[in-house]
Design an enzyme around this catalytic site. Structure first.
Site, PDB file in Angstrom:
ATOM      1  N   GLU A 274       0.825  -1.209   0.000  1.00  0.00           N
ATOM      2  CA  GLU A 274       0.000   0.000   0.000  1.00  0.00           C
ATOM      3  C   GLU A 274       0.861   1.263   0.000  1.00  0.00           C
ATOM      4  OE1 GLU A 274      -3.439  -1.882   2.942  1.00  0.00           O
ATOM      5  OE2 GLU A 274      -1.882  -0.585   3.746  1.00  0.00           O
ATOM      6  N   PRO A 275       1.638   1.492  -1.049  1.00  0.00           N
ATOM      7  CA  PRO A 275       2.497   2.677  -1.048  1.00  0.00           C
ATOM      8  C   PRO A 275       1.707   3.975  -1.177  1.00  0.00           C
ATOM      9  CG  PRO A 275       2.572   1.607  -3.189  1.00  0.00           C
ATOM     10  CD  PRO A 275       1.750   0.711  -2.298  1.00  0.00           C
ATOM     11  N   ARG A 277       3.409   7.596   0.103  1.00  0.00           N
ATOM     12  CA  ARG A 277       4.477   8.590  -0.059  1.00  0.00           C
ATOM     13  C   ARG A 277       5.370   8.309  -1.266  1.00  0.00           C
ATOM     14  NH1 ARG A 277       6.483  11.445   4.232  1.00  0.00           N
ATOM     15  NH2 ARG A 277       5.619   9.877   5.633  1.00  0.00           N
ATOM     16  N   CYS A 343       0.942  32.713  12.891  1.00  0.00           N
ATOM     17  CA  CYS A 343       1.249  33.323  14.182  1.00  0.00           C
ATOM     18  C   CYS A 343       1.653  32.269  15.218  1.00  0.00           C
ATOM     19  CB  CYS A 343       0.007  34.082  14.637  1.00  0.00           C
ATOM     20  SG  CYS A 343       0.254  35.011  16.111  1.00  0.00           S
ATOM     21  N   GLU A 344       2.741  31.569  14.935  1.00  0.00           N
ATOM     22  CA  GLU A 344       3.278  30.536  15.834  1.00  0.00           C
ATOM     23  C   GLU A 344       4.777  30.483  15.570  1.00  0.00           C
ATOM     24  OE1 GLU A 344       1.358  27.933  17.520  1.00  0.00           O
ATOM     25  OE2 GLU A 344      -0.636  28.378  16.702  1.00  0.00           O
TER      26      GLU A 344
HETATM   27  C1  PLP Z   1      -0.320   5.576   5.894  1.00  0.00           C
HETATM   28  C2  PLP Z   1      -0.563   4.203   5.469  1.00  0.00           C
HETATM   29  C3  PLP Z   1      -0.045   3.734   4.260  1.00  0.00           C
HETATM   30  C4  PLP Z   1       0.828   4.561   3.369  1.00  0.00           C
HETATM   31  O1  PLP Z   1       2.058   4.847   3.960  1.00  0.00           O
HETATM   32  P1  PLP Z   1       3.217   5.556   3.131  1.00  0.00           P
HETATM   33  O2  PLP Z   1       4.297   5.727   4.119  1.00  0.00           O
HETATM   34  O3  PLP Z   1       2.691   6.846   2.638  1.00  0.00           O
HETATM   35  O4  PLP Z   1       3.605   4.638   2.019  1.00  0.00           O
HETATM   36  C5  PLP Z   1      -0.368   2.449   3.884  1.00  0.00           C
HETATM   37  N1  PLP Z   1      -1.142   1.646   4.657  1.00  0.00           N
HETATM   38  C6  PLP Z   1      -1.643   2.070   5.839  1.00  0.00           C
HETATM   39  C7  PLP Z   1      -2.480   1.158   6.625  1.00  0.00           C
HETATM   40  C8  PLP Z   1      -1.358   3.347   6.288  1.00  0.00           C
HETATM   41  O5  PLP Z   1      -1.834   3.749   7.447  1.00  0.00           O
END
Ligand code: PLP
Length: 419
Positions: A274-275, A277, A343-344
Site C-alpha cells: 500500500e504505497p 508517499r 502566528c506561531e
Molecule cells: C499511511 C498508510 C499507508 C501509506 O504509507 P506511506 O508511508 O505513505 O507509504 C499504507 N497503509 C496504511 C495502513 C497506512 O496507514
C-alpha cells in the site's frame, strides 16, 4: 524532470514563473511524468503483486484518476476517502477499507460499495458481520495485526510498535480469526500490517514479513484460506538527497523472503502493498513567494506558505530541500531560515539553508511536497487553502482552485439573533 531554464525552475517543460503568474502563490505543482515514472517503477518491481495506493497521502482527484488508470487499487481510511476513491474509478475489488475507528456509517458505506475491510478490533468485526448479514452480503476481511517491529523512523509515524493504537496484538490474533470463521457475513481472507512511514532501511519490512508469515501459518491451521498478505506502505523517499531504496530494491528485499515463506503454506496468498508517499511524494513542489527578508540574529526569509499549507516540518521536524526558484543558477551565498506567515514560532519550513541571495518577491521552491502536503493543510489564521496544478509536458492545468474568503465561512451559520 525538475530542471531549470534561464535560471527558472521548470516542471517538465513549464517554467514555474509562468504558472504562478496565473495562479498566484502558494501553489502545489505536480509533474505527471514523475508520477507515472513512480507508478511504472512499482509495477515493474511487483508485476504479480497487488498494489494499492494509500489515498491519504494525496487525494487530489486528477492524481488519483491517473493512479487508478494504471491498475492500482486503493487503501482508504475513511468514508470520505472511499467516496473520493470511488469517484477516481478505483476497482472496488482492489479497495481495502482501513482504520482503527470506523463508524457504523462508514462500515455500511464500505459494504454497499463492495470493498474489503482491514479489521482493527473484535468490536469492529462484530459490527461488520451484523451489517453484512442484514444486507445479505459477504465481506472479505483481513485483520490488521501488530507485528511489534521498530521501523526506525519518526515516532509519530511508527505504527507497528506494541504500544501503537493500530492492530490486534499477536497473542489475540488467533482468537480474532476463530471468531471471524464463526460469524456470518464475514470471510477471513487476508492478513494486514503496516509498520510505519518514511522507512529507509528495508530490514524492518523483512522482519515484519516474517512475523506476519508466522501468523499466517498459525491461522491457516484454523481453516482460513489466505488470499492476500498485505504488508502496508511505508517505503521512504529521498528528502535529503542522500538516496533512498527504490521499489526494485524493496522487491529484491521482500519478494524472495515472501516466496520462501509462502512455500510453507497450503494456501496461495498474493502479496499486497500500500504505497503512498513513494508514489506521490517526489512528484510535487510547493512554490511560495518571499514577502520579506529580515536580517538579525538569524536571516529569515518570510514566505506566504506556512504550516497551514505544509505541516510536515512543524509536525514531524521533516526536512524538505528548498531552492530559490527564480535564481536556480545563482551561487549559494548566505544561510537563511525559511518561515511562514502563521502566528506561531514553530512555523518554520526550512532551517539554516545556504541559498543564493534572497530578496522580497523571489519564489522559494519546497521539494518533495506531494505526500501529506495539501491533504494536511488547513485554514488556520484565516488563510484560504492554496491551488494545485498538474503539469503534463508543456501544458498545465489547475486541478484545484485556490479557496476564496467565502470558503472560510462556507459551512458557518449565524444564529438568527445575530443576523
Ligand atoms: C499511511 C498508510 C499507508 C501509506 O504509507 P506511506 O508511508 O505513505 O507509504 C499504507 N497503509 C496504511 C495502513 C497506512 O496507514
Amino acid at each position: 524532470m525538475f530542471l531549470s531554464s534561464d535560471g527558472i525552475l521548470t516542471i517538465e517543460n513549464v517554467k514555474v514563473t509562468e504558472i504562478v503568474e496565473e495562479t498566484g502563490t502558494p501553489v502545489y505543482i505536480t509533474s505527471k511524468a514523475i508520477l507515472e515514472n513512480n507508478l511504472n517503477a512499482y509495477k515493474s518491481a511487483f508485476p504479480n503483486e497487488g498494489l494499492l495506493y494509500a489515498v491519504k497521502a494525496n487525494n487530489n482527484l486528477a492524481l488519483m484518476k491517473i493512479i487508478a488508470s494504471h491498475g492500482f487499487g486503493a487503501d482508504v481510511f475513511s468514508d470520505g476517502e472511499l467516496y473520493l476513491a470511488s469517484l477516481a474509478g478505483f476497482d472496488k475489488k482492489k479497495v481495502l477499507f482501513n482504520g482503527n475507528s470506523k463508524s457504523r456509517k462508514e462500515i455500511e458505506m464500505g459494504i454497499t460499495a463492495g470493498v474489503k475491510f482491514s479489521v482493527d478490533s473484535l468490536d469492529e468485526l462484530r459490527t461488520i458481520s451484523e451489517i453484512a448479514r442484514e444486507s445479505g452480503k459477504e465481506v472479505e476481511i483481513a485483520f490488521r495485526v501488530n507485528p511489534d517491529v521498530d521501523p526506525k523512523t519518526h515516532p509519530k509515524i511508527a505504527t507497528g510498535l506494541k504500544e501503537s493504537k493500530f492492530g490486534i496484538p499477536h497473542e489475540m490474533v488467533r482468537e480474532a480469526y476463530e471468531l471471524a470463521l464463526k460469524l456470518d457475513g464475514v470471510v477471513p481472507a487476508g492478513i494486514h500490517c503496516h509498520i510505519g512511514s518514511q522507512i529507509l532501511d528495508l530490514s524492518p519490512f523483512v522482519h515484519a514479513l516474517n512475523k506476519v508469515m508466522d501468523i499466517a501459518k498459525e491461522i491457516e491451521q484454523l481453516g482460513v484460506d489466505l488470499r492476500f498478505v498485505d504488508m502496508g506502505g511505508g517505503l521512504g523517499i529521498d528528502y535529503e538527497g542522500k538516496g533512498a531504496p527504490t521499489p526494485k530494491d524493496f522487491a529484491n528485499a521482500i519478494l524472495p523472503e515472501f516466496e520462501k515463506r509462502k512455500a510453507e503454506l497450503n494456501s496461495d496468498p498474493q502479496l499486497w502493498l500500500e504505497p503512498g508517499r513513494s508514489i506521490v511524494g517526489n512528484t510535487t513542489v510547493l512554490i511560495t513567494r518571499v514577502n520579506a527578508v529580515k536580517r538579525g540574529y538569524k536571516n529569515f526569509v518570510a514566505v506566504d506558505a506556512g504550516f497551514n499549507i505544509l505541516i510536515r516540518p512543524a509536525m514531524y521536524g521533516s526536512y524538505h530541500r528548498v531552492a530559490v526558484a527564480n535564481k536556480m543558477n545563482a551561487e549559494a551565498e548566505e544561510t537563511y531560515t525559511v518561515v511562514g506567515p502563521i502566528c506561531e514560532s514553530g512555523d518554520i519550513l526550512a532551517k539554516d539553508r545556504k541559498l543564493p541571495k534572497v530578496e522580497a518577491g523571489d519564489l522559494i521552491a519546497v521539494f518533495d511536497a506531494g505526500a501529506y502536503g495539501f491533504v494536511m493543510s488547513s485554514q488556520y489564521n484565516g488563510r484560504p487553502r492554496c491551488a494545485e496544478v498538474l503539469v503534463n509536458g508543456d501544458k498545465w492545468n489547475v486541478i484545484r482552485e485556490r479557496e476564496s474568503y467565502g470558503d472560510l465561512i462556507a459551512k458557518q451559520k449565524l444564529p438568527d439573533w445575530l443576523l
